[in-house]
Design a protein around this motif. Structure first.
Motif, PDB file in Angstrom:
ATOM      1  N   GLN A  98      21.215  73.105  35.977  1.00 48.82           N
ATOM      2  CA  GLN A  98      21.009  73.770  37.154  1.00 48.82           C
ATOM      3  C   GLN A  98      20.073  72.997  38.100  1.00 48.82           C
TER       4      GLN A  98
ATOM      5  N   ILE B 113      21.190  72.371  42.255  1.00 49.20           N
ATOM      6  CA  ILE B 113      20.407  72.896  43.220  1.00 49.20           C
ATOM      7  C   ILE B 113      20.100  72.038  44.229  1.00 49.20           C
TER       8      ILE B 113
ATOM      9  N   LEU C  33      24.721  83.809  43.808  1.00 49.81           N
ATOM     10  CA  LEU C  33      23.483  84.279  43.142  1.00 49.81           C
ATOM     11  C   LEU C  33      23.512  84.348  41.699  1.00 49.81           C
TER      12      LEU C  33
ATOM     13  N   LEU D   7      15.338  79.351  50.213  1.00 45.95           N
ATOM     14  CA  LEU D   7      15.532  80.040  48.932  1.00 45.95           C
ATOM     15  C   LEU D   7      15.748  78.892  47.833  1.00 45.95           C
ATOM     16  N   LEU D   8      16.859  78.107  48.257  1.00 39.46           N
ATOM     17  CA  LEU D   8      17.210  76.748  47.194  1.00 39.46           C
ATOM     18  C   LEU D   8      15.706  75.953  46.941  1.00 39.46           C
ATOM     19  N   GLU D   9      15.024  75.666  47.865  1.00 39.71           N
ATOM     20  CA  GLU D   9      13.653  75.010  47.662  1.00 39.71           C
ATOM     21  C   GLU D   9      12.847  75.776  46.758  1.00 39.71           C
ATOM     22  N   LYS D  10      12.913  77.112  46.821  1.00 36.88           N
ATOM     23  CA  LYS D  10      11.886  77.931  46.089  1.00 36.88           C
ATOM     24  C   LYS D  10      12.560  78.082  44.665  1.00 36.88           C
ATOM     25  N   ASN D  11      13.674  78.098  44.496  1.00 42.51           N
ATOM     26  CA  ASN D  11      14.440  78.355  43.291  1.00 42.51           C
ATOM     27  C   ASN D  11      14.289  76.615  42.405  1.00 42.51           C
TER      28      ASN D  11
ATOM     29  N   THR E  84      10.925  76.382  41.296  1.00 46.84           N
ATOM     30  CA  THR E  84      10.658  77.386  39.863  1.00 46.84           C
ATOM     31  C   THR E  84      11.440  76.758  38.749  1.00 46.84           C
ATOM     32  N   ALA E  85      12.627  76.371  38.858  1.00 45.96           N
ATOM     33  CA  ALA E  85      13.344  75.651  37.820  1.00 45.96           C
ATOM     34  C   ALA E  85      12.601  74.428  37.522  1.00 45.96           C
TER      35      ALA E  85
ATOM     36  N   ASN F 142       9.587  75.685  35.247  1.00 48.42           N
ATOM     37  CA  ASN F 142      10.065  76.165  34.043  1.00 48.42           C
ATOM     38  C   ASN F 142      10.473  75.119  33.147  1.00 48.42           C
TER      39      ASN F 142
END
Length: 195
Positions: free
Chosen positions: A73, A77, A123, A139-143, A146-147, A150
């Protein structure tokens, strides 16, 4: 007293880190451990330890699958962010952008994309939403963040799990060796009584 509280807080923080993964307790004194209630025979204890070991294996399988998903993922991204940055540079020009886009597995189509300030992002669960380029990038930078967090957390959990494997394997070996010594001692006593 303050030292005890601090070490207790450190232990609680460590348990929060690996929430859901029970910690394997090292069996220091096998004789005392075998005298505890529920530890009637070495076979019963070995079955419990083996069951715990199998649970750790199952957890490792699940965490490894999550890790693989995140590892696939994150590059997707990053690639999407790169495309958005390129589109942001081109949105002020009047020249259309020539590109190839994926229609199906290994099937691409050539396209001419006019300058735009809107993009659509998948999404998941067959849901696509339209965003401004700046919103999509945020949004993608935040995702991505987060990834990445994680993935780091999963790495720590897998390391913790490997420690639990080792502790459980050592416990199983110690209980088995204790049982072998006990049986040989019993056999020596029986042979001494018979002679």
């Amino acid at each position: 007293m303050a030292t005890t509280i601090e070490s207790g807080n450190a232990g609680a923080a460590n348990k929060k880190k690996h929430l859901g993964i029970p910690e394997a307790i090292f069996v220091e004194d096998v004789d005392a451990f075998m005298k505890q209630p529920g530890n009637d025979t070495a076979d019963a204890v070995l079955r419990k330890l083996d069951e715990q070991y199998q649970k750790y294996k199952y957890m490792e399988l699940n965490l490894s699958q999550k890790k693989l998903r995140l590892k696939s993922q994150i590059p997707q991204i990053k690639q999407t962010l790169e495309i958005l940055r390129h589109m942001q540079k081109k949105k002020d020009t009047t020249d259309p952008m020539e590109t190839h886009f994926l229609l199906a597995d290994n099937v691409y189509c050539k396209a001419s994309v006019p300058p735009t300030d809107k993009v659509c992002l998948w999404l998941g669960a067959n849901v696509m939403l339209e965003y401004d380029i700046d919103e999509a990038q945020a949004l993608l930078e935040k995702n991505l963040g987060t990834a990445s967090r994680n993935l780091d957390s999963l790495e720590e959990d897998l390391d913790f799990l490997r420690d639990q494997f080792t502790t459980t394997e050592v416990n199983m070996a110690r209980v088995y060796n204790w049982d072998v010594k006990r049986r040989s001692k019993d056999n020596l006593l029986k042979s001494a009584e018979q002679s």
